[in-house]
Design a protein around this motif. Structure first.
Motif, PDB file in Angstrom:
ATOM      1  N   TRP A 154       0.835  -1.204   0.000  1.00  0.00           N
ATOM      2  CA  TRP A 154       0.000   0.000   0.000  1.00  0.00           C
ATOM      3  C   TRP A 154       0.873   1.258   0.000  1.00  0.00           C
ATOM      4  O   TRP A 154       0.500   2.277  -0.578  1.00  0.00           O
ATOM      5  N   GLY A 155       2.034   1.171   0.622  1.00  0.00           N
ATOM      6  CA  GLY A 155       2.976   2.285   0.574  1.00  0.00           C
ATOM      7  C   GLY A 155       3.443   2.558  -0.845  1.00  0.00           C
ATOM      8  O   GLY A 155       3.543   3.716  -1.272  1.00  0.00           O
ATOM      9  N   MET A 156       3.744   1.491  -1.601  1.00  0.00           N
ATOM     10  CA  MET A 156       4.134   1.643  -3.002  1.00  0.00           C
ATOM     11  C   MET A 156       2.997   2.253  -3.824  1.00  0.00           C
ATOM     12  O   MET A 156       3.218   3.084  -4.717  1.00  0.00           O
ATOM     13  N   THR A 157       1.774   1.827  -3.515  1.00  0.00           N
ATOM     14  CA  THR A 157       0.604   2.390  -4.191  1.00  0.00           C
ATOM     15  C   THR A 157       0.497   3.882  -3.937  1.00  0.00           C
ATOM     16  O   THR A 157       0.196   4.673  -4.839  1.00  0.00           O
ATOM     17  N   THR A 158       0.756   4.284  -2.689  1.00  0.00           N
ATOM     18  CA  THR A 158       0.696   5.695  -2.315  1.00  0.00           C
ATOM     19  C   THR A 158       1.738   6.511  -3.066  1.00  0.00           C
ATOM     20  O   THR A 158       1.447   7.595  -3.587  1.00  0.00           O
ATOM     21  N   VAL A 159       2.948   5.971  -3.137  1.00  0.00           N
ATOM     22  CA  VAL A 159       4.018   6.663  -3.875  1.00  0.00           C
ATOM     23  C   VAL A 159       3.615   6.829  -5.340  1.00  0.00           C
ATOM     24  O   VAL A 159       3.793   7.903  -5.944  1.00  0.00           O
ATOM     25  N   GLY A 160       3.047   5.779  -5.918  1.00  0.00           N
ATOM     26  CA  GLY A 160       2.609   5.840  -7.304  1.00  0.00           C
ATOM     27  C   GLY A 160       1.528   6.882  -7.532  1.00  0.00           C
ATOM     28  O   GLY A 160       1.561   7.623  -8.523  1.00  0.00           O
ATOM     29  N   SER A 161       0.559   6.957  -6.604  1.00  0.00           N
ATOM     30  CA  SER A 161      -0.527   7.936  -6.751  1.00  0.00           C
ATOM     31  C   SER A 161      -0.009   9.365  -6.635  1.00  0.00           C
ATOM     32  O   SER A 161      -0.478  10.264  -7.353  1.00  0.00           O
ATOM     33  N   LEU A 162       0.968   9.592  -5.766  1.00  0.00           N
ATOM     34  CA  LEU A 162       1.544  10.936  -5.615  1.00  0.00           C
ATOM     35  C   LEU A 162       2.389  11.310  -6.827  1.00  0.00           C
ATOM     36  O   LEU A 162       2.363  12.467  -7.288  1.00  0.00           O
ATOM     37  N   LEU A 163       3.154  10.348  -7.341  1.00  0.00           N
ATOM     38  CA  LEU A 163       3.944  10.606  -8.556  1.00  0.00           C
ATOM     39  C   LEU A 163       3.031  10.993  -9.719  1.00  0.00           C
ATOM     40  O   LEU A 163       3.323  11.919 -10.477  1.00  0.00           O
ATOM     41  N   LEU A 164       1.923  10.279  -9.827  1.00  0.00           N
ATOM     42  CA  LEU A 164       0.979  10.541 -10.909  1.00  0.00           C
ATOM     43  C   LEU A 164       0.325  11.912 -10.750  1.00  0.00           C
ATOM     44  O   LEU A 164       0.168  12.663 -11.722  1.00  0.00           O
ATOM     45  N   ALA A 165      -0.041  12.251  -9.507  1.00  0.00           N
ATOM     46  CA  ALA A 165      -0.741  13.517  -9.258  1.00  0.00           C
ATOM     47  C   ALA A 165       0.136  14.728  -9.538  1.00  0.00           C
ATOM     48  O   ALA A 165      -0.360  15.774  -9.974  1.00  0.00           O
ATOM     49  N   PHE A 166       1.437  14.591  -9.290  1.00  0.00           N
ATOM     50  CA  PHE A 166       2.331  15.747  -9.431  1.00  0.00           C
ATOM     51  C   PHE A 166       3.379  15.536 -10.532  1.00  0.00           C
ATOM     52  O   PHE A 166       4.443  16.142 -10.512  1.00  0.00           O
ATOM     53  N   ALA A 167       3.058  14.669 -11.504  1.00  0.00           N
ATOM     54  CA  ALA A 167       3.992  14.365 -12.594  1.00  0.00           C
ATOM     55  C   ALA A 167       4.244  15.588 -13.463  1.00  0.00           C
ATOM     56  O   ALA A 167       3.346  16.393 -13.717  1.00  0.00           O
ATOM     57  N   MET A 168       5.499  15.676 -13.929  1.00  0.00           N
ATOM     58  CA  MET A 168       5.895  16.791 -14.794  1.00  0.00           C
ATOM     59  C   MET A 168       6.231  16.324 -16.207  1.00  0.00           C
ATOM     60  O   MET A 168       6.504  17.137 -17.083  1.00  0.00           O
ATOM     61  N   ASN A 169       6.200  14.999 -16.437  1.00  0.00           N
ATOM     62  CA  ASN A 169       6.491  14.469 -17.764  1.00  0.00           C
ATOM     63  C   ASN A 169       5.935  13.045 -17.853  1.00  0.00           C
ATOM     64  O   ASN A 169       5.471  12.477 -16.850  1.00  0.00           O
ATOM     65  N   TYR A 170       6.016  12.477 -19.054  1.00  0.00           N
ATOM     66  CA  TYR A 170       5.446  11.137 -19.259  1.00  0.00           C
ATOM     67  C   TYR A 170       6.259  10.051 -18.563  1.00  0.00           C
ATOM     68  O   TYR A 170       5.723   8.972 -18.257  1.00  0.00           O
ATOM     69  N   SER A 171       7.528  10.288 -18.295  1.00  0.00           N
ATOM     70  CA  SER A 171       8.334   9.304 -17.566  1.00  0.00           C
ATOM     71  C   SER A 171       7.805   9.130 -16.149  1.00  0.00           C
ATOM     72  O   SER A 171       7.676   8.000 -15.656  1.00  0.00           O
ATOM     73  N   MET A 172       7.482  10.256 -15.498  1.00  0.00           N
ATOM     74  CA  MET A 172       6.910  10.186 -14.150  1.00  0.00           C
ATOM     75  C   MET A 172       5.530   9.532 -14.174  1.00  0.00           C
ATOM     76  O   MET A 172       5.170   8.781 -13.253  1.00  0.00           O
ATOM     77  N   ILE A 173       4.766   9.794 -15.234  1.00  0.00           N
ATOM     78  CA  ILE A 173       3.450   9.167 -15.389  1.00  0.00           C
ATOM     79  C   ILE A 173       3.601   7.649 -15.469  1.00  0.00           C
ATOM     80  O   ILE A 173       2.893   6.896 -14.791  1.00  0.00           O
ATOM     81  N   ALA A 174       4.543   7.197 -16.293  1.00  0.00           N
ATOM     82  CA  ALA A 174       4.745   5.762 -16.488  1.00  0.00           C
ATOM     83  C   ALA A 174       5.174   5.082 -15.184  1.00  0.00           C
ATOM     84  O   ALA A 174       4.657   4.016 -14.831  1.00  0.00           O
ATOM     85  N   ILE A 175       6.095   5.700 -14.446  1.00  0.00           N
ATOM     86  CA  ILE A 175       6.559   5.128 -13.176  1.00  0.00           C
ATOM     87  C   ILE A 175       5.418   5.107 -12.165  1.00  0.00           C
ATOM     88  O   ILE A 175       5.218   4.123 -11.435  1.00  0.00           O
ATOM     89  N   GLY A 176       4.640   6.195 -12.121  1.00  0.00           N
ATOM     90  CA  GLY A 176       3.516   6.274 -11.192  1.00  0.00           C
ATOM     91  C   GLY A 176       2.488   5.203 -11.463  1.00  0.00           C
ATOM     92  O   GLY A 176       2.027   4.509 -10.536  1.00  0.00           O
ATOM     93  N   ILE A 177       2.105   5.015 -12.730  1.00  0.00           N
ATOM     94  CA  ILE A 177       1.103   4.001 -13.079  1.00  0.00           C
ATOM     95  C   ILE A 177       1.643   2.596 -12.807  1.00  0.00           C
ATOM     96  O   ILE A 177       0.909   1.709 -12.350  1.00  0.00           O
ATOM     97  N   PHE A 178       2.936   2.368 -13.060  1.00  0.00           N
ATOM     98  CA  PHE A 178       3.542   1.065 -12.752  1.00  0.00           C
ATOM     99  C   PHE A 178       3.412   0.759 -11.257  1.00  0.00           C
ATOM    100  O   PHE A 178       3.034  -0.348 -10.867  1.00  0.00           O
TER     101      PHE A 178
END
Length: 525
Positions: A154-178
């Protein structure tokens, strides 16, 4: 005679000791603690639906507004971004001003549909993350604890959701969704181990399907939320907020006492007494609980996929479970593909799908204490298979829509029962491992359906016919499996249990021979 009397007293003391199930009954297997845990699990299932389905709404296709430009109007004859229009727009960066929409397809001053490869990778990476997470967290759950696996995932899920919410490029989007897939799917799968190991009776069965009712409610709410929150970043922030808060709820979940029973009796009793305190029931003394003869061995033992394959009692069950989940997810996502052909509004189509899913899970939850697992799963697969034959001759869209809804209903009933069935088939020492790895097989099915659709297109076969046939064939593997309705849950692997029983019997026989010698000597004297 003294030795004989001591032996009798020891036997009497042993008779007073409780098995794990009896100890759980004493502290409460359906009390306030279990209800509190069920609510937390349910909320995590609800938010996991947001996590897994929100990318669908992040990538809503943009539309075209030619702004009375004659060249644009000649290439883009409707509002949709079809292939001809997309080629025209992608050919010149200035033409991208005609594209309307605030999804991830138009984020970061780019037009993602112009890069089909990157778009496909980002959209599918959640399934790759899920597949990876199942292998990692199944190992952690069965070797180092259910709670540790839940907390980290669940911690990893949280990190992913925060990365996605504050992403600045598609690389961050991809890591967040992963990371959303990597943590989210394994987290809710570990819940089944908790439920089966700290709950009892009909309440245990109701919880196993009840969490899926929460999942269906989550689908309704994310569709409604996405309808009103059209900007992808605000939707991502709305998904991230409850994900972060639910980390705090994990502090209210105790480690599975049955997992600890196979590792450390003292810690097991401690957790059982914490449950008793919340449930307002009688606590246990250390000597009340019988010692698990397998606990010393399990303290140093590490379980892996090899354990599911090397034991005869588990091997076929595991492989049949993998194929069952593969068929379920191939069919489930195949029906999602069919829904795109209904000609309805995007949100309306999703609401219809969500309605049939909620109805399926709620109905299953209502009758779960009476439904035979194996019989109904096989029956569900066969009915879906027969209904899929309609797609060879389809001509009426009304029947088409009705069948799509009924098939979605049936496959969701099968999926709900399958989770319960698998969690009841495997012993507690490898339960999380089996659940997660079988779910990983399902993830392969969700990935494979896209390739099967392409193969069916080249063969001029409707994909639903192929999906239905796969379900029927895979269901044949379930016939040799045992029924688990109203059967006690297994704690140990059958071969290990038999070996330990024989070992203990040999020790007892040796002790009887040894203790009888001085008694005979006294009689002779």
């Amino acid at each position: 005679m003294l030795v004989h009397e001591q032996s009798t007293q020891n036997d009497s003391a042993d008779l007073k000791q409780l098995t794990y199930d009896e100890a759980l009954t004493q502290v409460g297997g359906a009390g306030l603690y279990q209800k509190r845990a069920f609510l937390i699990f349910g909320l995590q299932w609800l938010i996991t639906n947001w996590i897994l389905f929100s990318p669908v709404f992040f990538f809503i296709e943009p539309t075209i507004d030619c702004k009375d430009n004659p060249e644009c109007l000649s290439q883009c004859t409707s509002d949709s971004l079809d292939e001809k229009c997309l080629t025209y727009v992608c050919d010149d960066s200035q033409r991208r001003d005609f594209v309307v929409g605030e999804s991830l397809n138009t984020a970061f001053n780019a037009l993602l549909p112009c890069n089909k490869s990157l778009q496909s990778i980002i959209k599918s990476i959640v399934y790759i993350g899920s597949l990876s997470g199942f292998f990692v967290f199944s190992f952690i759950a069965d070797n180092y604890g259910r709670k540790l696996a839940l907390s980290i995932s669940w911690g990893m899920t949280t990190v992913g959701s925060l990365l996605l919410a504050f992403a600045m490029n598609y690389s961050m989007i991809a890591i967040g969704i992963f990371l959303l897939g990597f943590g989210g799917n394994p987290a809710i799968t570990v819940h089944y181990s908790f439920i089966n190991e700290h709950s009892q009776g009909h309440f245990r069965e109701i919880q196993n399907v009840g969490v899926q009712v929460f999942f269906a409610v989550g689908e309704f709410t994310i569709i409604a939320l996405a309808y009103f929150v059209s900007k992808w970043r605000w939707l991502a922030i709305a998904v991230a907020l409850p994900t972060v808060l639910l980390n705090l709820c994990n502090f209210w979940i105790f480690e599975s006492p049955q997992f600890l029973y196979s590792k450390n009796k003292k810690k097991c009793v401690k957790i059982l007494n914490q449950i008793a305190k919340i449930n307002g029931t009688q606590p246990l003394a250390m000597n009340d609980l019988a010692t698990n003869p397998q606990s010393k061995e399990n303290n140093s033992r590490v379980y892996s996929i090899w354990d599911l394959l090397k034991y005869k009692s588990l091997r076929f069950v595991f492989l049949a479970g993998v194929m069952m989940f593969f068929a379920i997810q191939v069919t489930y996502y195949g029906i999602s593909f069919v829904s795109d052909q209904l000609g309805l509004d995007f949100f309306l189509s999703n609401f219809i799908i969500a309605f049939f899913e909620l109805l399926a899970y709620a109905t299953t939850d209502l009758f779960i204490t009476k439904l035979k697992r194996k019989k109904n799963i096989i029956g569900g697969f066969f009915i879906v298979g027969i209904m899929s034959l309609y797609f060879i001759f389809k001509s009426d869209h009304i029947v088409f829509r009705i069948f799509q809804g009924l098939m979605r209903f049936l496959i969701c009933v099968v999926w709900a029962l399958a989770y319960v069935y698998v969690s009841e088939l495997f012993p507690s020492v490898v339960r999380s491992l089996a659940l997660c790895l079988i779910s990983a097989g399902g993830s392969i099915g969700s990935i494979a359906q896209a390739f099967l659709i392409n193969i069916c297109a080249t063969l001029n076969i409707h994909p639903m016919v192929a999906f239905g046939l796969i379900g029927v064939l895979c269901s044949l593997l379930l016939f040799p499996l045992r029924e688990t309705l109203h059967q006690p849950l297994l704690e140990k692997i059958e071969e290990d249990d038999n070996r330990i029983r024989k070992s203990m019997l040999h020790i007892n026989e040796s002790e009887e021979i040894t203790t009888s010698i001085p008694v005979l000597a006294n009689n002779e004297e």
